[in-house]
Design an enzyme around this catalytic site. Structure first.
Site, PDB file in Angstrom:
ATOM      1  N   GLY A  96       0.927  -1.228  -0.060  1.00 18.40           N
ATOM      2  CA  GLY A  96       0.042  -0.027   0.037  1.00 18.40           C
ATOM      3  C   GLY A  96       0.815   1.265   0.028  1.00 18.40           C
ATOM      4  CB  CYS A 144       5.311  -3.957  -0.012  1.00 20.69           C
ATOM      5  SG  CYS A 144       6.290  -2.518  -0.255  1.00 20.69           S
ATOM      6  CE1 TYR A 145       1.488   0.917   5.944  1.00 26.23           C
ATOM      7  CE2 TYR A 145      -0.074  -1.110   5.825  1.00 26.23           C
ATOM      8  CZ  TYR A 145       0.351   0.020   6.365  1.00 26.23           C
ATOM      9  OH  TYR A 145      -0.145   0.655   7.435  1.00 26.23           O
ATOM     10  CG  HIS A 191       5.636  -5.515  -4.965  1.00 32.05           C
ATOM     11  ND1 HIS A 191       4.359  -5.432  -4.521  1.00 32.05           N
ATOM     12  CD2 HIS A 191       6.361  -4.437  -4.523  1.00 32.05           C
ATOM     13  CE1 HIS A 191       4.230  -4.234  -3.643  1.00 32.05           C
ATOM     14  NE2 HIS A 191       5.668  -3.758  -3.896  1.00 32.05           N
ATOM     15  CD  GLU A 203       2.473  -8.162  -5.818  1.00 34.65           C
ATOM     16  OE1 GLU A 203       3.602  -9.013  -5.237  1.00 34.65           O
ATOM     17  OE2 GLU A 203       2.314  -7.037  -5.413  1.00 34.65           O
ATOM     18  N   GLY A 219     -19.963  -8.383 -27.023  1.00 33.12           N
ATOM     19  CA  GLY A 219     -18.848  -8.385 -26.533  1.00 33.12           C
ATOM     20  C   GLY A 219     -18.901  -9.888 -25.743  1.00 33.12           C
ATOM     21  CB  VAL A 220     -16.024 -11.638 -24.336  1.00 33.18           C
ATOM     22  CG1 VAL A 220     -15.416 -10.865 -23.461  1.00 33.18           C
ATOM     23  CG2 VAL A 220     -16.001 -13.209 -23.924  1.00 33.18           C
ATOM     24  CG  ASP A 221     -17.276  -8.687 -20.142  1.00 31.99           C
ATOM     25  OD1 ASP A 221     -16.390  -9.688 -20.526  1.00 31.99           O
ATOM     26  OD2 ASP A 221     -16.959  -7.484 -19.881  1.00 31.99           O
ATOM     27  CB  SER A 222     -23.422  -8.937 -22.365  1.00 31.32           C
ATOM     28  OG  SER A 222     -22.791  -8.895 -23.582  1.00 31.32           O
ATOM     29  CB  ALA A 223     -21.488 -13.488 -25.131  1.00 35.60           C
ATOM     30  CE  LYS A 260     -12.946  -8.534 -21.654  1.00 32.13           C
ATOM     31  NZ  LYS A 260     -14.032  -7.624 -21.888  1.00 32.13           N
TER      32      LYS A 260
END
Ligand code: XMP
Length: 514
Positions: A58, A85-86, A172, A174, A228-232, A369
């Site tokens: 953070g 880290c923090y 980090h 990640e 788009g892909v999300d609503s599909a 996503k």
């Protein structure tokens, strides 16, 4: 939506730009992960029955008066905790260690020397590169801890208390700049927390289907499709759960990419045999947009008109009480904390009016996503939709700089279609965040064609790489690809005599021109 007993590791978010990345990395290690606020009370954390916790980094220093603090009860839960880290500094401070502002900030890639016998670094090189970004450092570890790795400026770059299974790293793990980062996380997840690598987004499908069945019961439900892909994917999941109780509504505002409308028809009505209402509303939108050139005015008009059309369709369908939305996890994490200055009014299919009194079904609200794409593939969605690049709700209207007219839309659609085709042909489509054409409609320039003077339109090509659309860089497209796009557009799209390439990054530009 999660099956009881799903192993979960929670990330306590102290405000780092990387918190989301931590959860993504954990999920890539096939362990389910969610992000929660740093000050979540310990009882709430316990109720989720996590296998372990990760305290994120953070921007704060542990010294400042209102430095963020977690419920100290988490250290008594008896489950493994990794501070990053923090998160490491906070853990050290709460448990009685000492932290100092060393005056030397470490930023960027640094060499880390690992001591012998460390659980976090099991089977990893003794000397390795890690990514640092900090000013404060732990100078004395709390009782029970050992420093297990150091850098030139951080004597405690990693610490462990194996008895209590508490761990901390100053760097980090990640980020991609820490090459062993994922292996360090795996050591924490698999060995310390005892998690098994069994979770995938696809493994959630059955649970999601059961949860949707339970929520929907016998009700009728609608879903707005955007192409788009999300609503599909959201629609497919709901259809798998409740079949014909679902009706999809596709509002075609005439601002779509080439062949997009036809593809939605083909996919949903023909292939999946889902009830589909295809509203062809191009005239309506064009009339409202007539004479409008201001970008924000365009966005507002399209957003509002979209809602009106949707309302009219919904009003005709009796007994619909539920609405499917393709909300993704990043939207869930960000909502509520988003206080950034407004740059653009966003509109999407999710932007259905709140006063419509629908109960919301959001089957993707825990997914990122790329996970949604994996679910889409598993459900048999066409590659063309699964891998479609993001497209703004107001569509081509924000890629025509100036007034939107039917002729300009046709011209832009053709040029944009060529960009897509050539980018796909070059095998670049999936690796590029977005690639498209823009029509600066009032920009005409002089050219020559067949010995005759022309005075015609310019098409700008934009191709950007990005992780999350918050920042972006222009793609160094191969010259041959640019050359093919340029010559095809000028040969095949009447009214264009110049093609330019946009070499602006975000910031200071934005991805879309409006
Ligand atoms: P900008 O242009 O702000 O865009 O850099 C960031 C990302 O958001 C997309 N975008 C939108 N998406 N509704 C959407 O659903 C919108 O109104 C909208 N405006 C921009 C843009 O394509 C890029 O991916």
């Amino acid at each position: 939506m999660l099956k009881e007993g799903t192993q979960t590791v929670l990330v306590l978010d102290f405000g780092a730009q990387y918190s989301r990345l931590i959860a993504r990395r954990v999920r890539e290690c096939k362990v389910y992960s969610e992000i929660i606020p740093y000050d979540t009370p310990v009882d709430q954390i316990r109720a989720q029955n996590p296998q372990g916790l990760i305290l994120s980094g953070g921007p704060a220093s542990v010294y400042i008066d209102d430095a963020p603090v977690c419920d100290p009860g988490i250290f008594e839960m008896g489950i493994p905790i990794l501070g990053i880290c923090y998160g490491l500094q906070h853990m050290a401070q709460v448990l009685g260690g000492k932290i100092a502002n060393t005056e030397i900030s470490e930023y960027g890639q640094t060499n880390l020397e690992v001591g012998s016998k460390s659980a976090l670094f099991k089977d990893l090189p003794h000397s390795q590169e890690v990514w640092m970004s900090h000013c404060d450092s732990v100078t004395t570890v709390p009782e029970g801890f050992r420093s297990v790795a150091a850098t030139k400026n951080s004597p405690v770059a990693a610490m462990e208390d194996l008895k209590r299974r508490l761990f901390g790293v100053q760097f980090h793990p990640e980020v991609a700049h820490t090459p062993s980062g994922t292996d360090i996380l795996k050591n924490f997840l698999y060995d310390a927390c005892g998690c098994l690598p069994t979770w995938t987004s696809v493994s959630m499908i059955e649970e999601a289907v059961d949860a949707i069945k339970a929520q929907v019961g016998d009700e009728q439900i609608i879903c707005g499709l955007s192409g788009g892909v999300d609503s599909a994917v959201a629609a497919l999941l709901v259809h798998k759960a409740v079949g014909d109780q679902l009706t999809c509504v596709f509002v075609d505002h005439g601002l779509l990419r080439k062949d997009e409308g036809a593809q939605v028809e083909k996919t949903f009505r023909k292939h999946f045999q889902i009830k589909l209402i295809h509203v062809k509303a191009q005239e309506r939108f064009l009339t409202k947009l007539s004479g409008v050139t201001d970008p924000e005015a365009k966005r507002k008009i399209i957003g509002e008109e979209f809602i009106r059309v949707f309302e009219e369709v919904a009003a005709k369908m009796e007994d619909v009480k539920m609405l499917v939305q393709g909300t993704l996890y990043p939207d869930v994490i960000e909502s509520g904390t988003r206080d950034a200055a407004k740059i653009k009014t966003h509109h999407n299919v999710g932007g259905i009016p709140l006063d419509m009194q629908f109960e919301l079904i959001e089957p993707l609200r825990l997914l990122f996503k790329d996970e949604v794409r994996a679910v889409g593939e598993e459900l048999g969605l066409l590659d063309e939709i699964v891998w479609r690049q993001p497209f703004p709700g107001p569509g081509l209207a924000v890629r025509i700089i100036g007034e939107v007219t039917a002729e300009r839309l046709d011209l832009l659609r053709e040029a944009d279609g060529i960009v897509s085709e050539e980018i796909k042909r070059a095998g670049l489509y999936r690796s590029i965040w977005q690639s498209f054409a823009v029509l600066p409609a009032d920009l005409k320039s002089v050219g020559v064609m067949g010995d005759k003077r022309t005075y015609s339109s310019t098409i700008a090509i934009r191709a950007v790489s990005s992780e999350d659309a918050m920042t972006a860089d222009w793609v160094r497209l191969p010259h041959e690809v640019l050359a093919r796009i340029s010559s095809r557009i000028m040969n095949e799209v009447p009214g264009v005599n110049r093609v330019i390439y946009d070499i602006s990054s975000k910031p200071p530009s934005t991805i879309e021109w409006e």
